[in-house]
Design a protein around this motif. Structure first.
Motif, PDB file in Angstrom:
ATOM      1  N   ASN A  78      21.454   4.671   8.117  1.00 15.39           N
ATOM      2  CA  ASN A  78      21.860   5.393   9.326  1.00 15.39           C
ATOM      3  C   ASN A  78      22.789   6.535   8.961  1.00 15.39           C
ATOM      4  N   ARG A  79      23.320   7.219   9.974  1.00  9.47           N
ATOM      5  CA  ARG A  79      24.122   8.425   9.699  1.00  9.47           C
ATOM      6  C   ARG A  79      25.432   8.089   9.005  1.00  9.47           C
ATOM      7  N   LEU A  80      25.858   6.816   9.095  1.00  9.15           N
ATOM      8  CA  LEU A  80      27.079   6.401   8.393  1.00  9.15           C
ATOM      9  C   LEU A  80      26.751   5.901   6.983  1.00  9.15           C
ATOM     10  N   ASP A  81      25.511   6.067   6.595  1.00 11.69           N
ATOM     11  CA  ASP A  81      24.995   5.639   5.297  1.00 11.69           C
ATOM     12  C   ASP A  81      25.025   4.111   5.126  1.00 11.69           C
ATOM     13  N   GLU A  82      25.024   3.398   6.253  1.00  8.19           N
ATOM     14  CA  GLU A  82      24.899   1.935   6.188  1.00  8.19           C
ATOM     15  C   GLU A  82      23.435   1.611   5.923  1.00  8.19           C
ATOM     16  N   LYS A  83      23.224   0.611   5.079  1.00  9.07           N
ATOM     17  CA  LYS A  83      21.874   0.355   4.566  1.00  9.07           C
ATOM     18  C   LYS A  83      21.346  -1.004   5.042  1.00  9.07           C
ATOM     19  N   ARG A  84      20.068  -1.040   5.411  1.00 10.78           N
ATOM     20  CA  ARG A  84      19.388  -2.311   5.689  1.00 10.78           C
ATOM     21  C   ARG A  84      18.099  -2.321   4.879  1.00 10.78           C
ATOM     22  N   THR A  85      17.793  -3.466   4.306  1.00 11.82           N
ATOM     23  CA  THR A  85      16.623  -3.520   3.432  1.00 11.82           C
ATOM     24  C   THR A  85      15.611  -4.540   3.938  1.00 11.82           C
ATOM     25  N   ARG A  86      14.360  -4.172   3.913  1.00 13.10           N
ATOM     26  CA  ARG A  86      13.267  -5.077   4.289  1.00 13.10           C
ATOM     27  C   ARG A  86      12.265  -5.137   3.147  1.00 13.10           C
ATOM     28  N   MET A  87      11.643  -6.307   3.007  1.00 10.17           N
ATOM     29  CA  MET A  87      10.528  -6.425   2.052  1.00 10.17           C
ATOM     30  C   MET A  87       9.263  -6.699   2.851  1.00 10.17           C
ATOM     31  N   ALA A  88       8.194  -6.083   2.416  1.00 15.96           N
ATOM     32  CA  ALA A  88       6.949  -6.227   3.183  1.00 15.96           C
ATOM     33  C   ALA A  88       5.749  -6.164   2.254  1.00 15.96           C
ATOM     34  N   LYS A  89       4.628  -6.604   2.778  1.00 15.72           N
ATOM     35  CA  LYS A  89       3.364  -6.550   2.053  1.00 15.72           C
ATOM     36  C   LYS A  89       2.344  -5.823   2.914  1.00 15.72           C
ATOM     37  N   LEU A  90       1.491  -5.076   2.280  1.00 15.41           N
ATOM     38  CA  LEU A  90       0.440  -4.376   3.017  1.00 15.41           C
ATOM     39  C   LEU A  90      -0.902  -4.631   2.328  1.00 15.41           C
ATOM     40  N   PHE A  91      -1.904  -4.931   3.128  1.00 10.67           N
ATOM     41  CA  PHE A  91      -3.276  -5.084   2.625  1.00 10.67           C
ATOM     42  C   PHE A  91      -4.168  -4.151   3.430  1.00 10.67           C
ATOM     43  N   ARG A  92      -5.072  -3.483   2.744  1.00  7.71           N
ATOM     44  CA  ARG A  92      -6.000  -2.604   3.456  1.00  7.71           C
ATOM     45  C   ARG A  92      -7.384  -2.754   2.840  1.00  7.71           C
ATOM     46  N   LYS A  93      -8.395  -2.691   3.684  1.00  4.88           N
ATOM     47  CA  LYS A  93      -9.765  -2.831   3.176  1.00  4.88           C
ATOM     48  C   LYS A  93     -10.733  -2.050   4.062  1.00  4.88           C
ATOM     49  N   ASP A  94     -11.720  -1.449   3.429  1.00  3.63           N
ATOM     50  CA  ASP A  94     -12.772  -0.748   4.182  1.00  3.63           C
ATOM     51  C   ASP A  94     -13.884  -1.730   4.534  1.00  3.63           C
ATOM     52  N   PHE A  95     -14.337  -1.658   5.772  1.00  3.68           N
ATOM     53  CA  PHE A  95     -15.418  -2.515   6.253  1.00  3.68           C
ATOM     54  C   PHE A  95     -16.547  -1.632   6.776  1.00  3.68           C
ATOM     55  N   VAL A  96     -17.748  -2.165   6.743  1.00  5.54           N
ATOM     56  CA  VAL A  96     -18.854  -1.522   7.443  1.00  5.54           C
ATOM     57  C   VAL A  96     -19.334  -2.522   8.487  1.00  5.54           C
ATOM     58  N   VAL A  97     -19.137  -2.161   9.762  1.00  7.66           N
ATOM     59  CA  VAL A  97     -19.529  -3.052  10.857  1.00  7.66           C
ATOM     60  C   VAL A  97     -20.562  -2.323  11.703  1.00  7.66           C
ATOM     61  N   LYS A  98     -21.729  -2.899  11.803  1.00  3.91           N
ATOM     62  CA  LYS A  98     -22.851  -2.305  12.555  1.00  3.91           C
ATOM     63  C   LYS A  98     -23.076  -0.842  12.147  1.00  3.91           C
ATOM     64  N   GLY A  99     -23.049  -0.593  10.851  1.00  2.04           N
ATOM     65  CA  GLY A  99     -23.317   0.749  10.340  1.00  2.04           C
ATOM     66  C   GLY A  99     -22.138   1.708  10.425  1.00  2.04           C
ATOM     67  N   GLU A 100     -21.058   1.286  11.086  1.00  2.00           N
ATOM     68  CA  GLU A 100     -19.893   2.164  11.236  1.00  2.00           C
ATOM     69  C   GLU A 100     -18.816   1.755  10.230  1.00  2.00           C
ATOM     70  N   ILE A 101     -18.152   2.767   9.649  1.00  2.00           N
ATOM     71  CA  ILE A 101     -17.081   2.469   8.694  1.00  2.00           C
ATOM     72  C   ILE A 101     -15.780   2.277   9.474  1.00  2.00           C
ATOM     73  N   GLN A 102     -15.029   1.275   9.096  1.00  2.00           N
ATOM     74  CA  GLN A 102     -13.696   1.093   9.662  1.00  2.00           C
ATOM     75  C   GLN A 102     -12.750   0.582   8.580  1.00  2.00           C
TER      76      GLN A 102
END
Lengths: 299, 444
Positions: A78-102
């Motif tokens: 924040n503007r007072l340089d106070e820090k908060r830390t989070r850990m996270a995971k992200l997964f992403r994948k391409d699919f083809v559903v009924k001929g459409e890419i998502q």
């Protein structure tokens, strides 16, 4: 009907008949070139560079793997340089559903405890007729909450990044583009050649949903990666800057290992560092399902 | 029961031992596998407005060890201990009330979680959430509830965990969840003599009468739940079936006619029910619309006083009850923008068939309104939840402010405000129980 330039060219060809052979050859070449230039649109002749739309299409098509797993540390200051830390995971994948890419993506917070298990699931449809689908899982009530398209510009779980930013995919068809310039972008003591593109959400509803009226996007010329995005409100005031740093090639895929979002209005900053990235490991389809978040299987 | 200083001392000692063990275990299990554990300490205080007295001063300790065996197998435990010091300070409580209400120790979760490519197993004591509603239970009926604080606690806190096999099979875009539940727990009512004693569903007259509960771990008394969920044309849908026991008892009468009068010979029974329902949700522009509906078969309802006497004389095999099909429906609209969220729900509960003779109304309807706003990067949340019962003309309003001082400590200040006409009813009974509360929550 002859245009003025074409009449001038006709007069020049008559003069040719009265002069010597060398001059005649030179003049004929010049005349032909002039005719060609006068017939073709000017921008096709001059345009060695792609158009703004083509650049952004290249951004959208940039190789990002069939699937990816990221470990992330997210730091809020924040503007007072106070820090908060989070850990996270992200997964992403391409699919083809009924001929459409998502593209499907799951993002889950692992710490701190007060947001542990909070997760987002998004289905990003390449077909621009359908709105993307997003769900937020809240472990405190053990329920998935559907997110409307109007929330795309809202802050994601207390960070400066929006749901749209976290979704990673770039909705090329949501904007009108204008090429501004080619310039140099300096970061980490390096200079990169970039295109500066203006992107304006196509409708007022999109502007409202995304939370900005105009954006200036810097795209690296060599790898077609967005390295900076400046967001402006309806009064054309710069409100937020997103930037991508420490770009590395991992498994032949260019990856920005540090993403920043800086809110100028309240001097608040979020830094997302990727501490581990693995591409193309054939993630199971079942990972990209609301039950994955509800069962809290991602630890 | 211990006195105040002994209890504080015990909580401190137990916390220190667990913290120390935590470090030891973490060191022991260091390696590819990982062990972690967390504490959740809460101090809750509530003040009754009308009586100007402390209603609760409860300390809660949750200990949450977790062991990850591999990327697809982990075990998780949650122990909870709570103690309400108010019972030590107020001499009006009987020993029985104190025994039932002052302290509690329970395993809130004890699960082994195992996931394969398209199958997910969660085996052990757990809580399940079904449905799309907020603050109202329609499909979310797998776990019974603890009503020690009426409906004022969050459902996830008041859900009573059950031992079960929970298997989810992923079939392309769909998932099929099968629950096999081994033990039976009824809803827990607040003890007689406490502020939220529910005289409507658990009248004092039936306290202590014979109860016939389903057997734990008996094949014939198992509860089985099935949920098929997925997406149809952009709409999230689920189809649910739950073969269960009612979590609330009914009182059957087996009258014995003697020369000196009639002995009603009541028994508490839990009915076997078929619960069939569905949920849906989707978006429309800036709105999210969602809903649930269900049909319940096998539920019996208490008769009103006049009808009870007639029924016991003329239809003794019905034991003073009437079986009527029941239908529940909920429709909700949510709107969210710029960190504001607002939601309206309309809930309706119909009993069909001959209903004039029943103690309850034929149709009961509830409207809820939820609004919250997150400020300062989710460090402050302003929230108001209001519930209005159309039939009882009764309101419950729950304004609160949650402040996350940092990632470890959160402070909640709020009120539970009741407004109702006089009379008998589910909500009306707490008309004068308005309270202010403050909660400190520390998680490490």
């Amino acid at each position: 009907m002859f245009r003025l330039s074409e009449i001038r060219n006709l007069k020049a060809s008559l003069i040719v008949l009265r002069i010597g052979s060398f001059q005649r050859t030179f003049l004929l070449f010049s005349l032909g070139l002039t005719c060609l230039v006068s017939i073709l649109p000017v921008d096709q002749v001059l345009a060695n560079q792609p158009t703004a739309l083509e650049i952004m299409q290249r951004v959208g098509e940039r190789e990002d793997g069939e699937d990816v797993e990221w470990d992330m540390i997210i730091t809020l200051r924040n503007r007072l340089d106070e820090k908060r830390t989070r850990m996270a995971k992200l997964f992403r994948k391409d699919f083809v559903v009924k001929g459409e890419i998502q593209t499907r993506q799951v993002t889950v917070f692992l710490s701190p405890l007060n947001i542990r298990g909070v997760g987002m699931l998004s289905f990003d449809y390449k077909n621009d007729v359908i709105d993307d689908d997003m769900w937020l899982y809240l472990p405190a009530i053990k329920k998935m909450r559907r997110i409307s398209a109007a929330e795309r510009g809202d802050n994601f779980v207390g960070t400066d990044f929006t749901f749209e930013d976290i979704k990673q995919g770039f909705a090329v068809d949501d904007y009108h583009y204008k090429f501004i310039e080619e310039t140099i972008w300096k970061a980490e003591n390096q200079k990169f050649e970039v295109y500066r593109i203006e992107a304006i959400p196509k409708t007022d509803a999109l502007k409202s949903a995304l939370g900005f009226d105009r954006a200036e996007i810097l795209v690296r010329k060599d790898i077609f990666m967005r390295v900076e995005q400046r967001f402006f409100d309806k009064n054309n005031i710069l409100t937020r800057i997103n930037s991508a740093h420490d770009v590395q090639k991992i498994q032949e895929i260019w990856t920005a290992m540090r993403l920043e979002s800086y809110n100028i209005l309240n001097n608040h900053r979020t830094v997302l560092e990727i501490t581990g990235a693995v591409y193309n490991q054939k993630l199971p389809d079942s990972l990209f399902h609301e039950r994955t978040l509800v069962s809290e299987r991602i630890r | 029961m211990c006195n105040l200083y002994h209890c504080i001392w015990k909580i401190i000692v137990v916390s220190v031992i667990l913290l120390e063990q935590n470090v030891v275990w973490a060191q022991t299990f260091a390696g590819d596998n990982s062990y972690s554990s967390h504490f959740d300490l809460r101090q809750e205080a509530a003040l009754l407005v009308k009586e100007e007295k402390l209603q609760k001063f409860r300390s809660i300790l949750l200990f949450k060890p977790e062991y990850v065996f591999s990327s697809n197998i982990f075990a998780k435990l949650i122990f909870r201990a709570d103690y309400d010091f108010r019972y030590d300070w107020d001499e009006n409580y009987s020993a029985a009330t104190k025994d039932q209400g002052q302290s509690q120790f329970e395993v809130r979760e004890a699960v082994l979680h195992w996931s394969q490519k398209n199958t997910n197993w969660i085996i052990g004591k757990q809580r399940i959430s079904w449905g799309k509603s907020d603050g109202i239970r329609l499909l979310d009926v797998i776990n019974p509830l603890d009503f020690r604080e009426f409906i004022l606690e969050d459902f996830e806190d008041s859900k009573i965990p059950l031992w079960m096999f929970n298997r989810t099979q992923y079939i392309k875009e769909w998932s099929w969840q099968i629950l096999t539940i081994f033990d039976f727990e009824p809803n827990r009512f607040a003890p007689l003599g406490t502020d939220y004693y529910d005289n409507f569903n658990n009248p004092a007259q039936v306290d202590g009468i014979q109860e016939e509960s389903p057997s734990d771990f008996a094949l014939r008394d198992m509860e089985i739940g099935n949920q098929l969920s997925g997406s149809l044309g952009g709409i999230d849908v689920s189809l649910n079936h739950f073969y269960t026991y009612d979590d609330n008892f009914v009182v059957e009468f087996y009258p014995e006619f003697t020369p000196v009068g009639v002995n009603p010979n009541p028994r508490k029974i839990f009915d076997r029910l078929h619960f069939v329902g569905s949920s849906f949700s989707s978006t429309f522009a800036s709105w999210v619309w969602r809903g649930e509906f269900a049909s319940i078969h096998g539920r019996r309802f208490a008769l009103n006083k006049e009808e009870l006497t007639r029924s016991l004389q003329n239809e003794p095999d019905k034991h003073g009850l009437s079986e009527n099909p029941q239908f529940l429906g909920l429709f909700a609209l949510d709107y969210s923008n710029n960190d504001w969220f607002t939601s309206m729900q309309f809930f309706s509960d119909w009993v069909t068939g001959s209903t004039k003779k029943l103690r309850r109304e034929r149709v009961e309807q509830i409207v809820t309104w939820l609004v919250h706003r997150d400020l300062r990067y989710d460090t402050i949340r302003l929230r108001l939840f209001s519930l209005y019962s159309l039939d009882e003309d009764a309101w419950i309003n729950q304004p609160k402010v949650i402040y996350h001082y940092n990632d470890l400590l959160a402070i909640t200040v709020g009120a539970d405000l009741f407004s109702a006409r006089d009379g008998d009813g589910f909500f009306r009974q707490f008309k004068n129980k308005n309270r202010f509360f403050v909660t400190f929550r520390y998680q490490i």
